[in-house]
Write an enzyme that holds these catalytic residues in place. Sequence first.
Site, mmCIF file in Angstrom:
data_model
loop_
_atom_site.group_PDB
_atom_site.id
_atom_site.type_symbol
_atom_site.label_atom_id
_atom_site.label_comp_id
_atom_site.label_asym_id
_atom_site.label_seq_id
_atom_site.Cartn_x
_atom_site.Cartn_y
_atom_site.Cartn_z
ATOM 1 N N TRP A 176 0.848 -1.186 0.000
ATOM 2 C CA TRP A 176 0.000 0.000 0.000
ATOM 3 C C TRP A 176 0.889 1.243 0.000
ATOM 4 O O TRP A 176 1.901 1.284 0.718
ATOM 5 C CB TRP A 176 -0.924 0.009 1.230
ATOM 6 C CG TRP A 176 -1.681 1.295 1.321
ATOM 7 C CD1 TRP A 176 -2.773 1.642 0.585
ATOM 8 C CD2 TRP A 176 -1.359 2.425 2.141
ATOM 9 N NE1 TRP A 176 -3.158 2.924 0.893
ATOM 10 C CE2 TRP A 176 -2.311 3.432 1.850
ATOM 11 C CE3 TRP A 176 -0.353 2.692 3.077
ATOM 12 C CZ2 TRP A 176 -2.295 4.679 2.471
ATOM 13 C CZ3 TRP A 176 -0.335 3.939 3.697
ATOM 14 C CH2 TRP A 176 -1.308 4.910 3.396
ATOM 15 N N ASP A 341 -14.921 12.930 -2.599
ATOM 16 C CA ASP A 341 -14.455 11.621 -2.129
ATOM 17 C C ASP A 341 -15.283 11.171 -0.926
ATOM 18 O O ASP A 341 -16.420 11.617 -0.708
ATOM 19 C CB ASP A 341 -12.937 11.705 -1.830
ATOM 20 C CG ASP A 341 -12.225 10.379 -2.028
ATOM 21 O OD1 ASP A 341 -12.277 9.533 -1.120
ATOM 22 O OD2 ASP A 341 -11.623 10.170 -3.101
ATOM 23 N N ASP A 342 -14.726 10.305 -0.135
ATOM 24 C CA ASP A 342 -15.381 9.639 0.994
ATOM 25 C C ASP A 342 -16.005 10.652 1.967
ATOM 26 O O ASP A 342 -15.530 11.769 2.100
ATOM 27 C CB ASP A 342 -14.300 8.828 1.724
ATOM 28 C CG ASP A 342 -14.885 7.719 2.562
ATOM 29 O OD1 ASP A 342 -16.097 7.697 2.769
ATOM 30 O OD2 ASP A 342 -14.090 6.871 3.017
ATOM 31 N N LYS A 451 -15.685 7.081 -8.610
ATOM 32 C CA LYS A 451 -14.416 6.505 -8.174
ATOM 33 C C LYS A 451 -14.816 5.261 -7.382
ATOM 34 O O LYS A 451 -15.337 5.370 -6.270
ATOM 35 C CB LYS A 451 -13.657 7.500 -7.304
ATOM 36 C CG LYS A 451 -12.374 6.942 -6.695
ATOM 37 C CD LYS A 451 -11.663 8.015 -5.883
ATOM 38 C CE LYS A 451 -10.476 7.455 -5.122
ATOM 39 N NZ LYS A 451 -9.845 8.485 -4.285
ATOM 40 N N TRP A 452 -14.606 4.097 -7.960
ATOM 41 C CA TRP A 452 -15.054 2.826 -7.371
ATOM 42 C C TRP A 452 -13.895 2.251 -6.565
ATOM 43 O O TRP A 452 -12.946 1.743 -7.130
ATOM 44 C CB TRP A 452 -15.486 1.880 -8.486
ATOM 45 C CG TRP A 452 -15.997 0.545 -8.053
ATOM 46 C CD1 TRP A 452 -15.371 -0.344 -7.222
ATOM 47 C CD2 TRP A 452 -17.227 -0.087 -8.444
ATOM 48 N NE1 TRP A 452 -16.137 -1.481 -7.075
ATOM 49 C CE2 TRP A 452 -17.285 -1.345 -7.813
ATOM 50 C CE3 TRP A 452 -18.280 0.294 -9.270
ATOM 51 C CZ2 TRP A 452 -18.354 -2.225 -7.996
ATOM 52 C CZ3 TRP A 452 -19.328 -0.595 -9.450
ATOM 53 C CH2 TRP A 452 -19.363 -1.838 -8.805
ATOM 54 N N ASP A 453 -14.019 2.349 -5.259
ATOM 55 C CA ASP A 453 -12.920 1.958 -4.369
ATOM 56 C C ASP A 453 -13.150 0.559 -3.803
ATOM 57 O O ASP A 453 -14.257 0.010 -3.882
ATOM 58 C CB ASP A 453 -12.840 2.991 -3.227
ATOM 59 C CG ASP A 453 -11.433 3.146 -2.669
ATOM 60 O OD1 ASP A 453 -10.598 2.243 -2.853
ATOM 61 O OD2 ASP A 453 -11.181 4.182 -2.023
ATOM 62 N N MET A 454 -12.150 -0.023 -3.195
ATOM 63 C CA MET A 454 -12.219 -1.371 -2.599
ATOM 64 C C MET A 454 -11.080 -1.437 -1.596
ATOM 65 O O MET A 454 -9.946 -1.687 -1.975
ATOM 66 C CB MET A 454 -12.030 -2.380 -3.725
ATOM 67 C CG MET A 454 -12.596 -3.762 -3.536
ATOM 68 S SD MET A 454 -11.849 -4.723 -2.229
ATOM 69 C CE MET A 454 -12.582 -6.299 -2.541
ATOM 70 N N CYS A 499 -10.186 1.907 -8.163
ATOM 71 C CA CYS A 499 -9.299 2.222 -7.055
ATOM 72 C C CYS A 499 -9.410 1.086 -6.061
ATOM 73 O O CYS A 499 -10.471 0.487 -5.900
ATOM 74 C CB CYS A 499 -9.765 3.533 -6.409
ATOM 75 S SG CYS A 499 -8.908 3.980 -4.893
ATOM 76 N N ASP A 521 -2.144 5.648 -3.308
ATOM 77 C CA ASP A 521 -2.466 6.656 -2.297
ATOM 78 C C ASP A 521 -1.228 7.489 -1.948
ATOM 79 O O ASP A 521 -1.331 8.474 -1.227
ATOM 80 C CB ASP A 521 -3.002 5.990 -1.018
ATOM 81 C CG ASP A 521 -4.491 5.693 -1.121
ATOM 82 O OD1 ASP A 521 -5.149 6.230 -2.030
ATOM 83 O OD2 ASP A 521 -4.997 4.924 -0.288
HETATM 84 C C1 GLA Z 1 -8.835 4.844 -0.334
HETATM 85 C C2 GLA Z 1 -8.505 5.601 -1.600
HETATM 86 C C3 GLA Z 1 -8.318 7.061 -1.267
HETATM 87 C C4 GLA Z 1 -9.566 7.603 -0.619
HETATM 88 C C5 GLA Z 1 -9.920 6.786 0.601
HETATM 89 C C6 GLA Z 1 -11.264 7.203 1.158
HETATM 90 O O1 GLA Z 1 -7.756 4.803 0.520
HETATM 91 O O2 GLA Z 1 -7.377 5.067 -2.224
HETATM 92 O O3 GLA Z 1 -7.994 7.786 -2.422
HETATM 93 O O4 GLA Z 1 -10.620 7.550 -1.561
HETATM 94 O O5 GLA Z 1 -9.975 5.407 0.314
HETATM 95 O O6 GLA Z 1 -11.624 6.508 2.296
#
Ligand code: GLA
Length: 701
Positions: A176, A341-342, A451-454, A499, A521
């Site tokens: 990471w 974002d989040d 932005k589809w995160d995991m 993402c 990140d």
């Molecule tokens: C992950 C993404 C970040 C951000 C955070 C939000 O870490 O890689 O860019 O969107 O989640 O919680």
Amino acid sequence: MAEIVFDDSTRSWLIRTAATSYALRLTDDDAPSHVYWGPALTADQLADVLNRTEERWDSFNDPNEGLDELAADGGTRYWTPALQVRFADGTRALEWRYLGHDIDGMSLRVHFRDRHYPLRITLGYHVPAGTDVIERWTELAHDGTDGPIEIIRADSATWVAPIRPDYRISHVTGGWAAESQLLREPVPHGETTFGSRRGITSHHANPWVMLDDGEATERHGEVYSAALAWSGSWRITTTRSSTGRLTVTGGFGQDGVVPRLAPGDTLTTPVFAGLYTDGGFGAASRAWHAYTLDHVLPHPGELRPVLYNSWEATGFDVTEAGQRALAEMAAALGVELFVMDDGWFGARSGDHAGLGDWQVNRDKFPGGLEPLVREVHRLGMKFGLWVEPEMVNPDSDLYRAHPDWVLHHPHRTRSELRRQLVLNFARPDVAEWAFGTLDSLVGEHGIDFLKWDMNRPFSEAGWPGAVDPDTLWVEHTRSVYAIMDRLRARHPGLRIEACSGGGGRIDLGVLARTDQVWTSDNTDALDRLVIQHGYGQVYPARAMSAWVTDDPNFVTRRSTPLRFRFHVAMAGVLGIGGDIVKWPEEDLVHAREQIALYKDIRPIVQHGRLHRLVPPATDGLSALQYVAADGGRAVVFVFRQAAHFHTRERPLRLDGLDPAARYRDEDTGKVWHGASLLAHGLFPGLPDGDFASAVIRLTKV
Ligand code: GLA
């Protein structure tokens, strides 16, 4: 001329790509066997290779070992199995029987079945137009009525490298905030497996390899490479034997996870694409980039917009007023896509709660999302939103209502990572919920970009009550793909960024249904040079999202000049991720200039050809160059990572230019001969000191 031909007399197939050849044949006992892969050979020339099949000479040594086209477990085959099954009666060996083949333009499917058991196997090949990439996959079908067949391993392809005195492998490793670090090392004898057991592609390894004889350089030499189009768990095994042979077998899945094929079921593996190139690692990368642009990405012709993302500026602390202020500033700088974002939904005031509850948080957005979306659109930007659909916080309404929707085993801990659990997308009800939620979110709010995160890997990957829980490893990923595909079909204007905690889900599979990927990140410009260097070995700048963020850096606490941060991010898809409402006026002026400069060079960066001139290191200078698809313009990026001792500036040899042409430096007006830029080089004229950088634009005159 690209073609696929079958020769009945030798029972062999020759695949001729734009510039290379590949051949396979059937052995006397009907097993598919590799013949050749490399520089172009005609059918006539290939006869020399075909005639050299050797007889077995004792009970221990088989000169043909490692030549299986898809190494199947069984009989006297001792090579790393690519296909390993157990039939309902416990028999665990495959005997090939050839059935026939189909050739359809540049696609070939060769059909087999087991000699006794109800398993059909098809080896698939496809060469996309204008490329030397051979896409390969495997199809399995249970065409009987008896019990299920266990699929212990079903690779997409085994690639056989030609015999060379030595072998070296290039691949990436990391973690990471430290993805895509390129390694070039000798291939060990024995079996070496690269892979992910995490249910995602992973930050730690990426599903591609490049092989050379140890002598290839950036500009010279033969390179054999292979890349897997899959975003779940995967494994790629190199096998190097004392006989001198090297193979690479790869596909989805992981050891110990054994899904079953029920009567009537079929299983098609993802593509494991192979590519032979001459011209060094640079040529190999450019060929992968061209393939990805022309045949993988859904909208390759588009220019990706300059993006703003709120994460590093606000964290979870998003509010309508705060986002409006950021959006206004972003628009004034020239940003084209504003991404919140989040933190905008449910009880999401930190990472402990809210995931799964995809309703806008009314405390933060009293009027819902509409006023912000409308404002962003009014400012002339597209609106993007962060989502993490595969996840749930135990502290959420969704989890309270559906605790059985997560991956879990009945008597095991539900291990939380980042205080969240993984939803089982293999379950049709969960997948339907996810699609419905995203579909209405996008549709109702006019969202242009997700932005589809995991943000965590799988654990306790059980599915109580399912007939075959092991299928979830593959079906979860398939379900993510299917939801993305359905969303795109329903909302043709929607664009998606993949993402996974940064670069945990970057592969040719996800690139087929997204528009860009969040590379890492870690936005520290110095570290990014290394990460982007590794990323670009296979994947194109057109999909590489890169932000300019605040100083000192969020992750590393390192300080670098704004200009350096911009120049590093401008080598990909430029984004801004800093708290721009707090930037001093001089930084805003600089940002405006750099964004304007980026818009000018963007077609060259996003659609041009990459030439890595000097790779990044911890000190000294690194440089890369993009040449426009039509050759009319080029842009050179030069970075000094750190200055050491007093050295005079040296000329930087350029690449990919026309030696007979002349090129004008667009900023200084100086005109140079292509031949001298290629043979001698260009003085970049960097200012003194650490983290100096330059962007040099050249136009063919
Ligand atoms: C992950 C993404 C970040 C951000 C955070 C939000 O870490 O890689 O860019 O969107 O989640 O919680």
